[in-house]
Scaffold this motif. Structure first.
Motif, PDB file in Angstrom:
ATOM      1  N   MET A 174       0.821  -1.201   0.000  1.00 27.46           N
ATOM      2  CA  MET A 174       0.000   0.000   0.000  1.00 27.46           C
ATOM      3  C   MET A 174       0.863   1.262   0.000  1.00 27.46           C
ATOM      4  N   ALA A 175       1.915   1.272   0.799  1.00 24.96           N
ATOM      5  CA  ALA A 175       2.811   2.433   0.844  1.00 24.96           C
ATOM      6  C   ALA A 175       3.503   2.646  -0.493  1.00 24.96           C
ATOM      7  N   ALA A 176       3.910   1.561  -1.146  1.00 25.22           N
ATOM      8  CA  ALA A 176       4.579   1.666  -2.447  1.00 25.22           C
ATOM      9  C   ALA A 176       3.669   2.302  -3.486  1.00 25.22           C
ATOM     10  N   TRP A 177       2.382   2.018  -3.413  1.00 30.24           N
ATOM     11  CA  TRP A 177       1.433   2.617  -4.346  1.00 30.24           C
ATOM     12  C   TRP A 177       1.156   4.078  -3.995  1.00 30.24           C
ATOM     13  N   LEU A 178       0.895   4.336  -2.717  1.00 23.82           N
ATOM     14  CA  LEU A 178       0.503   5.681  -2.300  1.00 23.82           C
ATOM     15  C   LEU A 178       1.626   6.705  -2.423  1.00 23.82           C
ATOM     16  N   ILE A 179       2.877   6.266  -2.303  1.00 27.00           N
ATOM     17  CA  ILE A 179       3.975   7.222  -2.224  1.00 27.00           C
ATOM     18  C   ILE A 179       4.158   8.012  -3.517  1.00 27.00           C
ATOM     19  N   GLU A 180       3.745   7.426  -4.657  1.00 27.69           N
ATOM     20  CA  GLU A 180       3.794   8.159  -5.916  1.00 27.69           C
ATOM     21  C   GLU A 180       2.429   8.718  -6.308  1.00 27.69           C
ATOM     22  N   VAL A 181       1.447   8.549  -5.421  1.00 25.51           N
ATOM     23  CA  VAL A 181       0.109   9.100  -5.652  1.00 25.51           C
ATOM     24  C   VAL A 181      -0.140  10.281  -4.711  1.00 25.51           C
ATOM     25  N   LEU A 182      -0.028  10.034  -3.421  1.00 23.60           N
ATOM     26  CA  LEU A 182      -0.195  11.100  -2.430  1.00 23.60           C
ATOM     27  C   LEU A 182       1.089  11.891  -2.217  1.00 23.60           C
ATOM     28  N   GLY A 183       2.223  11.277  -2.492  1.00 22.12           N
ATOM     29  CA  GLY A 183       3.508  11.902  -2.203  1.00 22.12           C
ATOM     30  C   GLY A 183       4.112  11.349  -0.928  1.00 22.12           C
ATOM     31  N   ARG A 184       5.369  11.697  -0.680  1.00 17.78           N
ATOM     32  CA  ARG A 184       6.093  11.147   0.464  1.00 17.78           C
ATOM     33  C   ARG A 184       5.514  11.620   1.795  1.00 17.78           C
ATOM     34  N   ARG A 185       5.313  12.943   1.903  1.00 16.33           N
ATOM     35  CA  ARG A 185       4.924  13.533   3.177  1.00 16.33           C
ATOM     36  C   ARG A 185       3.573  13.014   3.653  1.00 16.33           C
ATOM     37  N   TRP A 186       2.584  13.011   2.766  1.00 16.11           N
ATOM     38  CA  TRP A 186       1.255  12.550   3.157  1.00 16.11           C
ATOM     39  C   TRP A 186       1.244  11.056   3.450  1.00 16.11           C
ATOM     40  N   THR A 187       1.960  10.278   2.636  1.00 16.05           N
ATOM     41  CA  THR A 187       1.999   8.828   2.867  1.00 16.05           C
ATOM     42  C   THR A 187       2.612   8.514   4.224  1.00 16.05           C
ATOM     43  N   LEU A 188       3.734   9.153   4.529  1.00 23.72           N
ATOM     44  CA  LEU A 188       4.398   8.928   5.812  1.00 23.72           C
ATOM     45  C   LEU A 188       3.495   9.355   6.968  1.00 23.72           C
ATOM     46  N   THR A 189       2.842  10.498   6.830  1.00 27.83           N
ATOM     47  CA  THR A 189       1.972  11.001   7.897  1.00 27.83           C
ATOM     48  C   THR A 189       0.778  10.074   8.123  1.00 27.83           C
ATOM     49  N   VAL A 190       0.149   9.617   7.048  1.00 26.20           N
ATOM     50  CA  VAL A 190      -1.024   8.739   7.166  1.00 26.20           C
ATOM     51  C   VAL A 190      -0.655   7.427   7.854  1.00 26.20           C
ATOM     52  N   PHE A 191       0.469   6.835   7.461  1.00 25.82           N
ATOM     53  CA  PHE A 191       0.851   5.548   8.040  1.00 25.82           C
ATOM     54  C   PHE A 191       1.299   5.689   9.498  1.00 25.82           C
ATOM     55  N   LEU A 192       1.916   6.787   9.844  1.00 26.97           N
ATOM     56  CA  LEU A 192       2.280   7.007  11.242  1.00 26.97           C
ATOM     57  C   LEU A 192       1.042   7.227  12.110  1.00 26.97           C
ATOM     58  N   THR A 193       0.054   7.927  11.568  1.00 21.92           N
ATOM     59  CA  THR A 193      -1.204   8.115  12.291  1.00 21.92           C
ATOM     60  C   THR A 193      -1.909   6.782  12.496  1.00 21.92           C
ATOM     61  N   GLY A 194      -1.926   5.953  11.462  1.00 17.67           N
ATOM     62  CA  GLY A 194      -2.492   4.612  11.587  1.00 17.67           C
ATOM     63  C   GLY A 194      -1.753   3.777  12.618  1.00 17.67           C
ATOM     64  N   SER A 195      -0.434   3.957  12.683  1.00 17.79           N
ATOM     65  CA  SER A 195       0.364   3.232  13.686  1.00 17.79           C
ATOM     66  C   SER A 195      -0.033   3.643  15.095  1.00 17.79           C
ATOM     67  N   ALA A 196      -0.273   4.948  15.301  1.00 21.03           N
ATOM     68  CA  ALA A 196      -0.669   5.445  16.619  1.00 21.03           C
ATOM     69  C   ALA A 196      -1.995   4.831  17.060  1.00 21.03           C
ATOM     70  N   LEU A 197      -2.970   4.811  16.161  1.00 21.42           N
ATOM     71  CA  LEU A 197      -4.284   4.245  16.491  1.00 21.42           C
ATOM     72  C   LEU A 197      -4.187   2.746  16.748  1.00 21.42           C
ATOM     73  N   SER A 198      -3.358   2.053  15.976  1.00 20.61           N
ATOM     74  CA  SER A 198      -3.193   0.607  16.145  1.00 20.61           C
ATOM     75  C   SER A 198      -2.513   0.280  17.468  1.00 20.61           C
ATOM     76  N   ALA A 199      -1.553   1.118  17.872  1.00 22.66           N
ATOM     77  CA  ALA A 199      -0.867   0.892  19.145  1.00 22.66           C
ATOM     78  C   ALA A 199      -1.843   0.999  20.311  1.00 22.66           C
ATOM     79  N   ILE A 200      -2.759   1.971  20.238  1.00 20.56           N
ATOM     80  CA  ILE A 200      -3.782   2.085  21.288  1.00 20.56           C
ATOM     81  C   ILE A 200      -4.654   0.833  21.314  1.00 20.56           C
ATOM     82  N   GLY A 201      -5.037   0.361  20.125  1.00 23.28           N
ATOM     83  CA  GLY A 201      -5.848  -0.851  20.049  1.00 23.28           C
ATOM     84  C   GLY A 201      -5.148  -2.058  20.632  1.00 23.28           C
ATOM     85  N   TYR A 202      -3.848  -2.201  20.371  1.00 22.78           N
ATOM     86  CA  TYR A 202      -3.099  -3.338  20.910  1.00 22.78           C
ATOM     87  C   TYR A 202      -2.977  -3.236  22.426  1.00 22.78           C
ATOM     88  N   GLY A 203      -2.830  -2.023  22.914  1.00 24.12           N
ATOM     89  CA  GLY A 203      -2.701  -1.848  24.359  1.00 24.12           C
ATOM     90  C   GLY A 203      -3.932  -2.295  25.128  1.00 24.12           C
TER      91      GLY A 203
END
Length: 495
Positions: free
Chosen positions: A365-394
């Motif tokens: 998914m990141a490989a596809w999005l990085i040339e669609v949304l760009g680097r900054r948005w792709t990195l930001t979206v996936f880091l935000t998803g990581s934050a929400l997932s970490a709360i869920g795992y906790g």
């Protein structure tokens, strides 16, 4: 896009000579030669991931068979990360001085031999020392490999190529999970046999040293222009061979159709004229693969903390620190934390293997999005998803929720890593590209050193929930820092 016969070679040979070697590389399509370089770099990347992943299984196994404490486990993990911090910084500096390929091969040799030696460790102290040496090699390898690959990848898909490279991390971690599940957990000496597999990178270093090209941009910086030209022409020839093969297939994809005599004669004459006009320079035409990209206009004078680069460096370091703290804090301890929750060693390793498999679609998914949304948005979206997932795992309290939240964390976190490795080398000019990416990685490793010690403290203070909420905060801070970085999609690397 299948290039036509008329566009497989340049129409005006003199225009070829007006392009820099970097521009000639940037405009090429992705060829089999790029694929071989990606595969060679990726195998080294996967072996690196395998070693990092194995230590989490080794720590869990030693807690059962040797009865080591959490403090000892933290020291074993942190010793490796301490070595990685030094290795990343020194490796980046060396890559800008002696070459990307040479440092890449050296790092594989160092950590391969040290990992194999770790299998013979007779006590925790010896294992800690050897893990530090392993870290020296591991820390230098990743930023150097991403820098080398970014300097060869066509500009229009450079981000996607680097995410593909980072995707090899998933393969290495999956291999580590398989070895951990079926080898490390097999008995009291299983962890030794698991670490013995680490000798493979030492042998592979020879393949890297003699089978991979050196960076063209590095060679030009060092005045080795003949070597640089030879390498660029080899990539151009690969692109032309690919174009000729596609043209030979024809629109219908039929191979071997017999052309009319007149057409064959005209094609032969045209081919001879084209070869004569282009002399020794061969490349795919710009209109076959897109416009020659505009280079990043950042100033190349000064170091990574110069006025032109200091904001980029600060933002990149912040992302590296926060993502390392959360990633290694979570994934190094997941197998051990599962054992403490009452699962058997085999169950813990099996759950970790399932969670690890979610890395693959994350990278895709990141490989596809990085040339669609760009680097900054792709990195930001996936880091935000990581934050929400970490709360869920906790807050996960059953097998199903542990696996679901763990898979989500794995999906988003590793997609974020792919985007981060793509954007790092793009922020710096050639003279300090290895230094910049290596220094950011080194700063991040400070967080990875702290993470193994932080987790036991957080678990005692507030249980697994507090630990993963803290990881979520770190991911959120990384997302904020990522949004301060400049967007580099479609730009050529700064010279």
């Amino acid at each position: 896009m299948t290039p036509s016969t008329s566009s497989s070679v340049p129409a005006a040979p003199q225009a070829e000579h007006s392009l820099t070697r970097s521009q000639r590389l940037d405009r090429l399509p992705f060829t089999r030669k790029h694929g071989k370089l990606l595969g060679a770099s990726g195998i080294g990347w996967a072996l690196d991931a395998m070693d990092v992943g194995l230590i989490s299984f080794v720590i869990a196994a030693l807690s059962v068979h040797w009865g080591i404490s959490k403090g000892d486990g933290s020291l074993i993990a942190s010793a490796g990360f301490a070595g990685m911090a030094i290795g990343a910084s020194v490796g980046g500096l060396l890559a800008d001085r002696i070459g990307r390929r040479s440092v890449f091969a050296l790092t594989l040799l160092v950590y391969g031999l040290a990992t194999g030696g770790s299998a013979l460790a007779m006590g925790v102290g010896t294992l800690i020392v050897l893990r530090f040496v392993v870290g020296l090699g591991l820390g230098a390898e990743l930023p150097v490999a991403s820098t080398l690959m970014s300097e060869f990848a066509p500009a229009r898909i450079r981000g996607r190529v680097i995410v593909w490279l980072e995707a090899f991390w998933a393969l290495g971690w999956i291999l580590a999970a398989v070895i951990g599940t079926f080898v490390a957990a097999s008995g009291p000496t299983g962890w030794r046999w698991a670490l013995a597999v680490g000798l493979v990178p030492a042998a592979y270093s020879l393949v890297v040293r003699w089978g991979m090209p050196e960076s063209v941009r590095f060679l030009e910086q060092k005045g080795r222009h003949d070597e640089a030209e030879t390498i660029v022409r080899s990539f151009e020839e690969a692109a032309e061979q690919s174009a000729r093969g596609q043209t030979a297939d024809g629109p219908s994809g039929t191979v071997g159709a017999e052309p009319a005599p007149g057409a064959a004669r005209e094609a032969s004459e045209a081919s001879e004229a084209s070869e004569a006009s282009e002399a020794t320079v061969r490349a795919a035409a710009p209109d076959a693969v897109g416009e020659i990209p505009q280079a990043d206009a950042v100033e190349s004078t000064g170091g990574i903390w110069s006025r032109a680069l200091r904001r980029r460096t600060a933002g990149l370091w912040a992302v590296w620190f926060c993502i390392n703290l959360a990633y290694y804090g979570a994934f190094i301890w997941i197998p051990t934390l599962l054992v403490e929750r009452g699962f058997t060693l085999t169950q813990s390793f099996t759950f970790t293997l399932i969670i690890t498999l979610a890395q693959i679609p994350g990278y895709a998914m990141a490989a596809w999005l990085i040339e669609v949304l760009g680097r900054r948005w792709t990195l930001t979206v996936f880091l935000t998803g990581s934050a929400l997932s970490a709360i869920g795992y906790g807050f996960a309290d059953s097998e199903a929720t542990i696996i679901a939240a763990g898979c989500a964390l794995s999906f988003f976190n590793l997609g974020a890593w792919g985007a981060l490795y793509a954007i790092g080398p793009e922020l710096y000019p050639t003279a300090v590209r290895g230094t910049g990416t290596g220094a950011a990685a080194a700063f991040g490793r400070i967080a990875s050193m702290l993470a193994p010690f932080l987790v036991p403290v957080l678990v005692v203070a507030g249980g697994q929930t507090l630990a993963f909420v803290c990881f979520a905060i770190a991911f959120a801070l990384a997302a904020a820092a990522a949004f301060t970085l400049p967007e580099q999609r479609g730009r050529a690397l700064a010279q």
